[in-house]
Design a protein around this motif. Structure first.
Motif, PDB file in Angstrom:
ATOM      1  N   THR A  30       3.814  -1.026  -3.164  1.00  0.00           N
ATOM      2  CA  THR A  30       3.816  -2.330  -2.495  1.00  0.00           C
ATOM      3  C   THR A  30       4.829  -3.286  -3.121  1.00  0.00           C
ATOM      4  OG1 THR A  30       2.009  -3.143  -3.902  1.00  0.00           O
ATOM      5  CG2 THR A  30       1.401  -2.175  -1.761  1.00  0.00           C
ATOM      6  N   ARG A  31       5.240  -3.013  -4.370  1.00  0.00           N
ATOM      7  CA  ARG A  31       6.204  -3.868  -5.059  1.00  0.00           C
ATOM      8  C   ARG A  31       7.628  -3.339  -4.998  1.00  0.00           C
ATOM      9  NH1 ARG A  31       5.020  -8.766  -6.215  1.00  0.00           N
ATOM     10  NH2 ARG A  31       6.264  -8.702  -8.125  1.00  0.00           N
ATOM     11  N   ILE A  32       7.824  -2.183  -4.369  1.00  0.00           N
ATOM     12  CA  ILE A  32       9.125  -1.529  -4.436  1.00  0.00           C
ATOM     13  C   ILE A  32      10.228  -2.328  -3.742  1.00  0.00           C
ATOM     14  CG2 ILE A  32       8.895  -0.117  -2.334  1.00  0.00           C
ATOM     15  CD1 ILE A  32      10.172   2.191  -3.952  1.00  0.00           C
ATOM     16  N   ASN A  33       9.877  -3.134  -2.734  1.00  0.00           N
ATOM     17  CA  ASN A  33      10.910  -3.907  -2.025  1.00  0.00           C
ATOM     18  C   ASN A  33      11.618  -4.913  -2.923  1.00  0.00           C
ATOM     19  OD1 ASN A  33      10.693  -2.657   0.480  1.00  0.00           O
ATOM     20  ND2 ASN A  33       8.997  -3.969   1.109  1.00  0.00           N
ATOM     21  N   VAL A  34      10.917  -5.357  -3.977  1.00  0.00           N
ATOM     22  CA  VAL A  34      11.527  -6.287  -4.941  1.00  0.00           C
ATOM     23  C   VAL A  34      12.683  -5.599  -5.665  1.00  0.00           C
ATOM     24  CG1 VAL A  34      11.094  -7.665  -7.012  1.00  0.00           C
ATOM     25  CG2 VAL A  34       9.338  -7.495  -5.241  1.00  0.00           C
ATOM     26  N   GLU A  35      12.578  -4.271  -5.817  1.00  0.00           N
ATOM     27  CA  GLU A  35      13.561  -3.509  -6.593  1.00  0.00           C
ATOM     28  C   GLU A  35      14.680  -2.934  -5.724  1.00  0.00           C
ATOM     29  OE1 GLU A  35      10.747  -0.700  -7.788  1.00  0.00           O
ATOM     30  OE2 GLU A  35       9.851  -1.911  -9.385  1.00  0.00           O
ATOM     31  N   LEU A  36      14.529  -3.031  -4.378  1.00  0.00           N
ATOM     32  CA  LEU A  36      15.514  -2.442  -3.474  1.00  0.00           C
ATOM     33  C   LEU A  36      16.560  -3.464  -3.063  1.00  0.00           C
ATOM     34  CD1 LEU A  36      13.089  -0.418  -1.159  1.00  0.00           C
ATOM     35  CD2 LEU A  36      14.495   0.481  -3.021  1.00  0.00           C
ATOM     36  N   SER A  37      17.810  -3.008  -2.941  1.00  0.00           N
ATOM     37  CA  SER A  37      18.886  -3.930  -2.551  1.00  0.00           C
ATOM     38  C   SER A  37      19.271  -3.781  -1.084  1.00  0.00           C
ATOM     39  CB  SER A  37      20.133  -3.680  -3.422  1.00  0.00           C
ATOM     40  OG  SER A  37      20.554  -2.331  -3.307  1.00  0.00           O
ATOM     41  N   VAL A  38      19.053  -2.610  -0.495  1.00  0.00           N
ATOM     42  CA  VAL A  38      19.490  -2.359   0.877  1.00  0.00           C
ATOM     43  C   VAL A  38      18.321  -1.999   1.785  1.00  0.00           C
ATOM     44  CG1 VAL A  38      21.023  -1.009   2.363  1.00  0.00           C
ATOM     45  CG2 VAL A  38      21.722  -1.540   0.009  1.00  0.00           C
ATOM     46  N   SER A  39      17.605  -0.949   1.432  1.00  0.00           N
ATOM     47  CA  SER A  39      16.496  -0.474   2.265  1.00  0.00           C
ATOM     48  C   SER A  39      15.242  -1.329   2.073  1.00  0.00           C
ATOM     49  CB  SER A  39      16.170   0.980   1.922  1.00  0.00           C
ATOM     50  OG  SER A  39      17.283   1.817   2.149  1.00  0.00           O
ATOM     51  N   ARG A  40      14.266  -1.116   2.964  1.00  0.00           N
ATOM     52  CA  ARG A  40      12.969  -1.765   2.865  1.00  0.00           C
ATOM     53  C   ARG A  40      11.878  -0.749   3.163  1.00  0.00           C
ATOM     54  NH1 ARG A  40      15.107  -4.741   0.304  1.00  0.00           N
ATOM     55  NH2 ARG A  40      15.441  -6.979   0.467  1.00  0.00           N
ATOM     56  N   VAL A  41      10.709  -0.911   2.517  1.00  0.00           N
ATOM     57  CA  VAL A  41       9.596   0.020   2.696  1.00  0.00           C
ATOM     58  C   VAL A  41       8.390  -0.710   3.282  1.00  0.00           C
ATOM     59  CG1 VAL A  41       7.904   1.488   1.494  1.00  0.00           C
ATOM     60  CG2 VAL A  41      10.321   1.553   0.824  1.00  0.00           C
ATOM     61  N   SER A  42       7.762  -0.081   4.263  1.00  0.00           N
ATOM     62  CA  SER A  42       6.470  -0.542   4.784  1.00  0.00           C
ATOM     63  C   SER A  42       5.472   0.597   4.636  1.00  0.00           C
ATOM     64  CB  SER A  42       6.581  -0.941   6.255  1.00  0.00           C
ATOM     65  OG  SER A  42       7.385  -2.086   6.410  1.00  0.00           O
ATOM     66  N   ILE A  43       4.215   0.253   4.428  1.00  0.00           N
ATOM     67  CA  ILE A  43       3.184   1.261   4.178  1.00  0.00           C
ATOM     68  C   ILE A  43       2.162   1.260   5.310  1.00  0.00           C
ATOM     69  CG2 ILE A  43       1.295   1.953   2.638  1.00  0.00           C
ATOM     70  CD1 ILE A  43       2.927   0.649   0.361  1.00  0.00           C
ATOM     71  N   VAL A  44       1.836   2.454   5.777  1.00  0.00           N
ATOM     72  CA  VAL A  44       0.706   2.645   6.682  1.00  0.00           C
ATOM     73  C   VAL A  44      -0.316   3.493   5.928  1.00  0.00           C
ATOM     74  CG1 VAL A  44      -0.113   3.583   8.875  1.00  0.00           C
ATOM     75  CG2 VAL A  44       2.165   2.544   8.744  1.00  0.00           C
ATOM     76  N   GLY A  45      -1.436   2.894   5.550  1.00  0.00           N
ATOM     77  CA  GLY A  45      -2.496   3.619   4.855  1.00  0.00           C
ATOM     78  C   GLY A  45      -3.579   4.031   5.837  1.00  0.00           C
ATOM     79  N   ILE A  46      -4.009   5.286   5.757  1.00  0.00           N
ATOM     80  CA  ILE A  46      -5.055   5.796   6.648  1.00  0.00           C
ATOM     81  C   ILE A  46      -6.222   6.262   5.793  1.00  0.00           C
ATOM     82  CG2 ILE A  46      -5.637   7.476   8.447  1.00  0.00           C
ATOM     83  CD1 ILE A  46      -2.676   7.683   9.114  1.00  0.00           C
ATOM     84  N   THR A  47      -7.432   5.816   6.129  1.00  0.00           N
ATOM     85  CA  THR A  47      -8.587   6.151   5.305  1.00  0.00           C
ATOM     86  C   THR A  47      -9.865   6.199   6.132  1.00  0.00           C
ATOM     87  OG1 THR A  47      -9.959   5.422   3.428  1.00  0.00           O
ATOM     88  CG2 THR A  47      -8.845   3.710   4.688  1.00  0.00           C
ATOM     89  N   ASN A  48     -10.815   7.043   5.676  1.00  0.00           N
ATOM     90  CA  ASN A  48     -12.151   7.073   6.274  1.00  0.00           C
ATOM     91  C   ASN A  48     -13.062   6.024   5.645  1.00  0.00           C
ATOM     92  OD1 ASN A  48     -11.248   9.378   7.610  1.00  0.00           O
ATOM     93  ND2 ASN A  48     -12.067  10.758   6.055  1.00  0.00           N
ATOM     94  N   ASP A  49     -12.648   5.443   4.532  1.00  0.00           N
ATOM     95  CA  ASP A  49     -13.486   4.545   3.736  1.00  0.00           C
ATOM     96  C   ASP A  49     -13.181   3.087   4.096  1.00  0.00           C
ATOM     97  OD1 ASP A  49     -14.908   3.147   1.864  1.00  0.00           O
ATOM     98  OD2 ASP A  49     -14.134   4.232   0.125  1.00  0.00           O
ATOM     99  N   VAL A  50     -14.090   2.470   4.838  1.00  0.00           N
ATOM    100  CA  VAL A  50     -13.847   1.094   5.302  1.00  0.00           C
ATOM    101  C   VAL A  50     -13.910   0.081   4.164  1.00  0.00           C
ATOM    102  CG1 VAL A  50     -14.657   1.524   7.653  1.00  0.00           C
ATOM    103  CG2 VAL A  50     -16.296   0.803   5.915  1.00  0.00           C
TER     104      VAL A  50
END
Length: 395
Positions: free
Chosen positions: A164-184
């Motif tokens: 979740t903090r990796i975008n702070v370290e990136l200069s060009v690309s960007r990361v988004s996360i899709v988390g999938i879980t059975n545990d609400v």
């Protein structure tokens, strides 16, 4: 003897039952996902910004097993990517299969074209390689982490925090996360730093009802089975049995597929209701075998402790399980995990359906957890006996 193999091959090549098994595989994503139009639209509205080269919000998708979470996610991302392949990439990782932070990061790096040794790098070095590899892509990367709860329960949420903090370290690309879980409750259990960094949008998938499952099965059966092989009664039975188990579409598809395979092995021309009941027994046996076989070693020891304690013909408490477990670890010359960790393992075994662990109120003696086996004792011991480390330590 070779004629036995020839007969088996001939039966499969000219199956009287199946037209194509491909459509019954659990990881097959069809061109249409009936009864998930609302979820497709909602997820598409969130992720659509990727087609403009903009990083969409992080998303957490909740829902019981077999409610279409993975299928919808892959469907939406595949369709968006086909329309804008130069704007974003997506990486899918099943965190139950890639069950360590090292393996998850390595899978992401390798999917994006990088190389990683199977072991040997420090977590910090691996994270630096991940950062460089993502930056080299020079576009948005959507990272799908399926069954995320399995990873977090075993290894904590440090990896999720790093991602979740990796975008702070990136200069060009960007990361988004899709988390999938059975545990609400998964997000509620995360470290506040992780929750703050996530800033996620939540999406909850409801279970399918029997009518919806029946429609899904009819669509799959029409392309997977030969004409006239599967009756409406057989499909209704599969749907009804799966609807009882929290509307699990995967369970419904497995029932129909295995019923077809049983009919095929018997040389029948049609699938009958008795084949469905046989399939249910076979699936349950195989599922429990896989669940128990793949448990971490100390989880196997805790389960064995419950099996040993079940000889007393009454419910066990967590304290009693812990004492039996400590005796087993001493016998093996191993260091025990803490009683709190044993309690967590009991909860995990309960969630997997191997045991039942219910909290009961004993009046002035306070509350305690009563633990019972949900699976036949002999069946559990047969699977545990496959682990050579456990040979000869139970009576």
């Amino acid at each position: 003897m070779s004629d036995i193999i020839d007969n088996i091959i001939a039966r499969v090549q000219v199956s009287p039952i199946f037209r194509s098994r491909e459509y019954m595989r659990p990881d097959y994503v069809p061109d249409e996902l009936p009864h998930r139009e609302t979820q497709i639209r909602a997820l598409g509205d969130i992720l659509v910004h990727a087609v403009k080269g903009e990083a969409p919000s992080n998303v957490f998708i909740y829902g019981l097993t077999g409610t279409g979470k993975t299928a919808v996610t892959k469907f939406v991302l595949s369709n968006l990517h086909r329309r804008a392949p130069d704007k974003f990439s997506f990486v899918y990782v099943n965190a139950r299969q890639s069950d360590t932070p090292y393996r998850v990061m390595a899978d992401v790096i390798e999917t994006l074209g990088g190389k990683v040794p199977f072991t040997g790098l420090s977590t910090a070095e691996l994270h630096r390689r991940l950062q460089r590899t993502v930056n080299d892509v020079r576009k948005v990367v959507i990272l799908v982490l399926d069954e995320l709860d399995a990873l977090i329960k075993r290894h904590g949420d440090e990896l999720l925090y790093r991602l979740t903090r990796i975008n702070v370290e990136l200069s060009v690309s960007r990361v988004s996360i899709v988390g999938i879980t059975n545990d609400v409750t998964l997000v509620d259990e995360l470290d506040p730093r992780v929750k703050s960094s996530l800033g996620e949008v939540e999406q909850v998938f409801p279970p399918y009802n029997a009518v919806e499952l029946e429609d899904i099965l009819k669509r799959r059966a029409s392309v997977a089975f030969k004409l006239g092989v599967v009756s409406d009664e057989v499909i209704s039975l599969c749907a009804a049995l799966a609807a009882r188990e929290h509307g699990d579409a995967r369970r419904a598809l497995d029932l129909l597929r295995v019923a077809g395979e049983i009919a095929e092995r018997e040389g029948k021309q049609v699938v009958r209701q008795e084949h469905v009941y046989q399939a249910r027994t076979e699936i349950e046996r195989d599922r429990m075998h896989d669940v128990i076989q793949t448990l971490p070693f100390h989880s196997k020891l805790v389960l064995l402790s419950i099996v040993e304690g079940s000889k007393r013909d009454r419910s066990l408490t967590t304290g009693e399980v812990f004492e039996i477990y400590r005796g087993l670890t001493r016998k093996l010359g191993l260091e025990s995990v803490t009683q709190r960790r044993v309690s967590d393992i009991v909860n995990e075994l309960d969630m997997l359906g191997v045991i039942t662990a219910s909290v009961v109120n004993r009046g002035r003696y306070g509350k305690t957890k009563e633990i019972k086996l949900s699976v036949d004792r002999k069946s559990i011991l047969e699977v545990l006996n496959e682990d050579e480390r456990l040979h000869g330590i139970w009576s």
